[in-house]
Design a protein around this motif. Structure first.
Motif, PDB file in Angstrom:
ATOM      1  N   TRP A   1       0.805  -1.256  -0.061  1.00 62.32           N
ATOM      2  CA  TRP A   1      -0.116  -0.129   0.065  1.00 62.32           C
ATOM      3  C   TRP A   1       0.768   1.242  -0.004  1.00 62.32           C
ATOM      4  CZ3 TRP A   1       0.329  -3.609   3.890  1.00 62.32           C
ATOM      5  CH2 TRP A   1       1.000  -3.337   5.009  1.00 62.32           C
ATOM      6  N   ASN A   2       2.012   1.162   0.471  1.00 62.19           N
ATOM      7  CA  ASN A   2       2.849   2.183   0.492  1.00 62.19           C
ATOM      8  C   ASN A   2       4.236   2.133  -0.201  1.00 62.19           C
ATOM      9  OD1 ASN A   2       4.389   0.700   2.218  1.00 62.19           O
ATOM     10  ND2 ASN A   2       4.057   2.165   3.968  1.00 62.19           N
TER      11      ASN A   2
ATOM     12  N   PRO B   1      -3.267   3.176  -3.357  1.00 63.04           N
ATOM     13  CA  PRO B   1      -3.666   4.224  -2.366  1.00 63.04           C
ATOM     14  C   PRO B   1      -2.700   5.393  -2.462  1.00 63.04           C
ATOM     15  CG  PRO B   1      -3.430   2.000  -1.468  1.00 63.04           C
ATOM     16  CD  PRO B   1      -2.912   1.875  -2.806  1.00 63.04           C
ATOM     17  N   GLN B   2      -3.476   6.560  -2.288  1.00 70.49           N
ATOM     18  CA  GLN B   2      -2.709   7.756  -2.261  1.00 70.49           C
ATOM     19  C   GLN B   2      -2.429   8.177  -0.638  1.00 70.49           C
ATOM     20  OE1 GLN B   2      -1.241   9.262  -5.333  1.00 70.49           O
ATOM     21  NE2 GLN B   2      -1.978   7.104  -5.734  1.00 70.49           N
ATOM     22  N   GLU B   3      -3.164   7.780   0.117  1.00 70.33           N
ATOM     23  CA  GLU B   3      -3.165   8.029   1.482  1.00 70.33           C
ATOM     24  C   GLU B   3      -3.628   6.729   2.399  1.00 70.33           C
ATOM     25  OE1 GLU B   3      -3.495  12.161   3.524  1.00 70.33           O
ATOM     26  OE2 GLU B   3      -5.488  10.917   3.684  1.00 70.33           O
ATOM     27  N   THR B   4      -3.224   6.502   3.348  1.00 72.41           N
ATOM     28  CA  THR B   4      -3.417   5.407   4.057  1.00 72.41           C
ATOM     29  C   THR B   4      -3.294   5.630   5.731  1.00 72.41           C
ATOM     30  OG1 THR B   4      -1.460   4.086   4.095  1.00 72.41           O
ATOM     31  CG2 THR B   4      -3.139   3.475   2.499  1.00 72.41           C
TER      32      THR B   4
ATOM     33  N   ASN C   1       1.237   9.291   3.093  1.00 69.65           N
ATOM     34  CA  ASN C   1       0.526  10.030   2.174  1.00 69.65           C
ATOM     35  C   ASN C   1       1.522  10.070   0.731  1.00 69.65           C
ATOM     36  OD1 ASN C   1       0.462  12.731   0.636  1.00 69.65           O
ATOM     37  ND2 ASN C   1      -1.588  12.790   1.720  1.00 69.65           N
TER      38      ASN C   1
ATOM     39  N   ASP D   1      -7.488   2.737   3.430  1.00 70.85           N
ATOM     40  CA  ASP D   1      -7.353   3.670   2.399  1.00 70.85           C
ATOM     41  C   ASP D   1      -8.247   4.730   2.766  1.00 70.85           C
ATOM     42  OD1 ASP D   1      -7.510   5.413   0.067  1.00 70.85           O
ATOM     43  OD2 ASP D   1      -7.429   3.377  -1.165  1.00 70.85           O
ATOM     44  N   THR D   2      -7.694   6.008   2.950  1.00 71.59           N
ATOM     45  CA  THR D   2      -8.530   7.208   3.642  1.00 71.59           C
ATOM     46  C   THR D   2      -9.487   7.472   2.298  1.00 71.59           C
ATOM     47  OG1 THR D   2      -6.778   8.803   2.870  1.00 71.59           O
ATOM     48  CG2 THR D   2      -6.697   7.833   5.033  1.00 71.59           C
TER      49      THR D   2
ATOM     50  N   THR E   1     -11.557   5.739   0.282  1.00 72.48           N
ATOM     51  CA  THR E   1     -12.756   4.905   0.297  1.00 72.48           C
ATOM     52  C   THR E   1     -13.039   4.634   1.590  1.00 72.48           C
ATOM     53  OG1 THR E   1     -11.373   3.130   0.189  1.00 72.48           O
ATOM     54  CG2 THR E   1     -12.013   4.047  -2.102  1.00 72.48           C
TER      55      THR E   1
ATOM     56  N   ILE F   1      -7.746  -2.199   3.461  1.00 74.31           N
ATOM     57  CA  ILE F   1      -7.194  -2.828   2.280  1.00 74.31           C
ATOM     58  C   ILE F   1      -6.053  -3.871   2.711  1.00 74.31           C
ATOM     59  CG2 ILE F   1      -7.578  -1.030   0.819  1.00 74.31           C
ATOM     60  CD1 ILE F   1      -4.912   0.156   1.490  1.00 74.31           C
TER      61      ILE F   1
END
Length: 139
Positions: A54-55, A67-70, A85, A119-120, A122, A126
């Motif tokens: 995710w990052n 994801p763009q931000e978690t 982010n 995932d911030t 949605t 995740i």
């Protein structure tokens, strides 16, 4: 000539298999790593963070589907214990907890003794993984 062709076919199949494996990772197979490079402080005061798909940034640089931000939420405390982010990361700075505004809404479906990655954009979980009392991933 046959040996070269066979070697090329084997290499192509191995490459496709490696790419496919990267794209279909399930939450059950997540094996996060702790990183000492984040400035995010943990509940125990340790400086570090969780790293996973995710990052990560693919070698191709194509991050549009990621994801763009978690946020990482400890399911025992329902507190955000790590944040990521992509815009901040791409600017060369680690994400601090204060950089991400997120209100945790606990869910009884979350696994106990775990960290859930949300995932911030949605508000969906995740990934998740079990952790010990200090927040270390259990392998």
């Amino acid at each position: 000539m046959k040996n070269r062709l066979l070697a090329a076919v084997v290499l192509a199949l191995v490459s496709v298999g490696a790419l496919s494996a990267c794209g279909v990772q399930s939450a059950a197979s997540v094996q996060p790593e702790r990183s000492g490079q984040s400035t995010t402080s943990r509940l125990d005061g340790h400086v570090g963070g969780y790293e996973g798909w995710w990052n990560a940034t693919p070698a191709s640089g194509a991050t549009a589907a990621l994801p763009q931000e978690t946020v990482a939420v400890n399911t025992e405390t329902n507190q955000v214990v790590d944040a990521f982010n992509r815009r901040i990361n791409d600017a060369g700075r680690p994400t601090k907890l204060s950089d991400v505004r997120y209100t945790v809404t606990p869910d009884t479906a979350w696994p106990e003794h775990s960290v859930v990655i949300i995932d911030t954009a949605t508000d969906r979980v995740i990934a998740d993984f079990r952790v010990d009392a200090k927040g270390e991933p259990i392998r």
